[in-house]
Design an enzyme around this catalytic site. Sequence first.
Site, mmCIF file in Angstrom:
data_model
loop_
_atom_site.group_PDB
_atom_site.id
_atom_site.type_symbol
_atom_site.label_atom_id
_atom_site.label_comp_id
_atom_site.label_asym_id
_atom_site.label_seq_id
_atom_site.Cartn_x
_atom_site.Cartn_y
_atom_site.Cartn_z
ATOM 1 N N LYS A 83 0.851 -1.193 0.000
ATOM 2 C CA LYS A 83 0.000 0.000 0.000
ATOM 3 C C LYS A 83 0.889 1.246 0.000
ATOM 4 C CE LYS A 83 -4.305 1.208 2.374
ATOM 5 N NZ LYS A 83 -5.002 1.076 3.666
HETATM 6 C C1 E4P Z 1 -8.354 1.645 3.920
HETATM 7 O O1 E4P Z 1 -7.559 1.294 3.097
HETATM 8 C C2 E4P Z 1 -8.255 2.953 4.582
HETATM 9 O O2 E4P Z 1 -7.041 3.085 5.218
HETATM 10 C C3 E4P Z 1 -9.404 3.135 5.520
HETATM 11 O O3 E4P Z 1 -10.589 2.686 4.902
HETATM 12 C C4 E4P Z 1 -9.547 4.548 6.041
HETATM 13 O O4 E4P Z 1 -10.754 4.661 6.762
HETATM 14 P P1 E4P Z 1 -11.063 5.902 7.731
HETATM 15 O O5 E4P Z 1 -11.171 7.125 6.898
HETATM 16 O O6 E4P Z 1 -12.346 5.556 8.398
HETATM 17 O O7 E4P Z 1 -9.891 5.973 8.679
#
Ligand code: E4P
Length: 217
Positions: A83
């Site tokens: 990622k």
């Molecule tokens: C997933 O890849 C993201 O990091 C995550 O969905 C972020 O979610 P949030 O905005 O609720 O922290």
Amino acid sequence: MKFFVDTAEIDAIAELNDLGMVDGVTTNPSLILKSGRDIIEVTAEICALVDGPVSAEVVAMEAEAMIAEGRKLAEIADNITIKLPLTWDGLKACKVLSDEGRMVNVTLCFSANQALLAAKAGATFISPFIGRLDDIHLDGMDLIADIRTIYDNYGYETNILAASIRSVNHVQDCALVGADVMTAPPEVIKKLATHPLTDKGLEQFMADWAKTGQNIL
Ligand code: E4P
């Protein structure tokens, strides 16, 4: 639509995985902090539990260091997805790591143009953040729809991984606009099974059944 679980909590992943609800997992530095676990150890456990892609996020800010971290994370298991943040350096790292045949998830996407760049850099997944756009009074779902249109217009194979999902309505709307994958916290996925009329109907059936005086077993 594939379901990824947005957590680094092993027990929550295992419960959903046993039901066949888990096509993959996403983590980020905040979720690793929340788990209280070592990133390498907990990610290895998740990868052993789940067959699908498991996103593990780099924390370097510069491309060469991102590539090095990405390669190290990829050593954890074959189903690791590296990622990377949607920055210019993240896109450089995306191109290199994708060209090496590794799965890459480009995260922190907030515009269709950013998603276009990630697709051109060879990303396996693009993660547009719905909830965080809604938080600033923009429509996160419009972004998912725009990316869907653009990717379909040009045949990009990058998967739209709708992220920052906060509600069951987000999940349904993602499915309607054609996101390939959505990633949500375990509690949101479990809430998909609930409906007040289901509860009300069941209560009535149970009350009537008690009046029959019968048993099935
Ligand atoms: C997933 O890849 C993201 O990091 C995550 O969905 C972020 O979610 P949030 O905005 O609720 O922290």
